[in-house]
Structure formats: C-alpha cells, structure tokens
Write an enzyme that holds these catalytic residues in place. Sequence first.
Site, PDB file in Angstrom:
ATOM      1  CE  LYS A 166      -4.421  -1.933   1.774  1.00  0.00           C
ATOM      2  NZ  LYS A 166      -5.773  -1.029   2.971  1.00  0.00           N
ATOM      3  CG  ASP A 213      -8.229   0.652   3.240  1.00  0.00           C
ATOM      4  OD1 ASP A 213      -9.248   0.651   2.888  1.00  0.00           O
ATOM      5  OD2 ASP A 213      -6.943   0.919   3.329  1.00  0.00           O
TER       6      ASP A 213
END
Length: 288
Positions: free
Chosen positions: A78, A115
């Site tokens: 990420k 997210d």
Amino acid sequence: MTSRTSYRTLSGTSRLAGVMGWPVSHSKSPRLQGYWLANYAIDGSYMPLPVAPENFETALTSLRDLGFAGVNVTIPFKETAMRACDELTDRAKRIGAVNTVTFAKDGRLLGDNTDGFGFIENLRQEAPDTAFCSGPAVVLGAGGASRAVLVALLDEGCPEIRLANRTRKRADDLAGEINDSRITVIDWPVAPSALENASLVVNTTSLGMVGQPALEIDLTGLPTSALVTDIVYAPLITDLLAQAKDRGNPIVDGLGMLLHQARPGFHKWFGIDPDVTPDLREFVLSTD
Ligand code: ATR
C-alpha cells in the site's frame, strides 16, 4: 466420463482488473468483484495477482501495458504503490497509502485510498439513524487502518477524536502527522475513562480477530446511544460488539467496510457504482 466445466470467455474488449498482494490467496476481493461482474453482466474479469515484493513496480506497469483497467493493492504494497503512482487523490495523500490504482488512458497511474470511504459508507448504510459524528469518537489502535479511519472521521466533521494505542508513541506520531487539533492522544490503560459522552467507538486494532486475544475494555462509561464498530470481520461479531450489543448500544460489524471500499475501484474500471446487499455479504462470507 467427462466433467462439466463452465468457462467464461473474455472478448477483446473485456475489462481486466485484479488485486496485487504477497500473499494474496486470502483476499476476498476476487470473490467480491467477481460477484458484481456476474450480477451486472459485465464482460470483464478480476483476478488475484500474487507479486513478489521485488517485482512490484515492474508488475504494476506491465499490467498497465497489458491493458488492465486498474488494480487493488493490498499488504505489503500500500505504501510502495503510493510512491509508484503519478497522481494521488487528496485522501490517498493524507492516509499515506494507496489501495486502488487506475491506469489512465495516457498511461499515468492514478492512486486512491478508499478505506476511509468504505468505513464511513458502512456506518451510513448499517446505522442510518445514528448520529455517529455528533460527539467525540474513541479510536482504538494506531496502525494503517486507524489512519484511514481518523482521516475519514475528520472529513466527516467529527468534533473530537480520542486516540488510544498500546504503544503510545505510535499514536503520538500518527496524531502529529495528521496534525488536526481535534485529535487527542490518551494512554491505552485509561481508554475506558475516555468513553464518557462519546458518540462512536471504533476498534482498529487486530484484537478480537480469530486467533488474537479479545479486546477487553470496560464499556460502563459509554452512553448507550453511542455506535460501536469494529474493523475486524472474522469473527463478524467480536467480543467488543457482543458486549456493546448486550448493553444496548447500536453496533456495526467490519465486513461492510471491506465491501464498500471496493466500490470506487469497480466503478472506475467497470462503469457501475455497485450495491452492497445482504446477498453480497453472504456470498463473500461463504467459501464455496
Ligand atoms: P493495520 O494496518 O491493520 O492497522 P498494524 O499497523 O499492524 O495493522 O496495527 C495493528 C494495531 O493493533 C496497532 O494499533 C497495534 O498496537 P501497537 O501499535 O501497540 O502494536 C494493535 N495491537 C495489536 N496487538 C495488540 C495487543 N495485543 N494489544 C493492544 N493492541 C494491539
């Protein structure tokens, strides 16, 4: 005797996407995105893409060159993906990580982090009558997931966030990086006293997950109107959620965050903002 196998053939105009991770076999994303592809009868495919860390950047640009529409990126990529992108959304910059990459027509890599979006959308859908940002929020944990939750809550207008982490320094560092006066760091052992007048409690630690110890916190001081949520979704009802439910608090489990965070990628790559439904939840949870 021959066994019957059903094949889905891809045409030259099929859209392709996938999830890059190492390992990636545990990822629920192919099941989730595959459900939507079938449900909306889209000519496309979404596949697991196991990539060794040393090959990440080459693999990312190769997928672009192969004509993929985009990819999701999971552990451990990420942060690397953020550095590899040519352009980042504001929320990706602030969260400091990328989980969704779209390959632009001109070849540029566009990075987003969905997210926090997934976290908020889950609460909106599952607890529509709860004013979860009307008062202080207590956020437990200061890892990568916490960062996305904090940014999302601040963007949502949360007036105050009380952040507690076992390792105090990590919470101090995180609060310092986000640099918003609405965040106050508190010591982990005194977290129960921070529950007073809170409207939201979020567990972002791995406590309560299958194979991990339970998150043990005395909820006595928490108003029963406060929403309690957990980003852990295995099990669906963690000890924290069970305890909160028993005393009358509204609860939201963590599965919806996973499902909603996938929507922006699917929308960009396949052209439809997909629905998160009870049927999808059941499908993603089942293993066959
Ligand atoms: P993620 O990216 O999913 O947030 P992470 O960065 O590894 O994962 O963060 C895990 C979180 O769970 C951290 O807040 C961690 O606390 P520390 O920073 O003190 O490690 C928390 N955590 C994990 N095990 C814990 C435990 N036994 N007690 C309390 N907190 C724990």
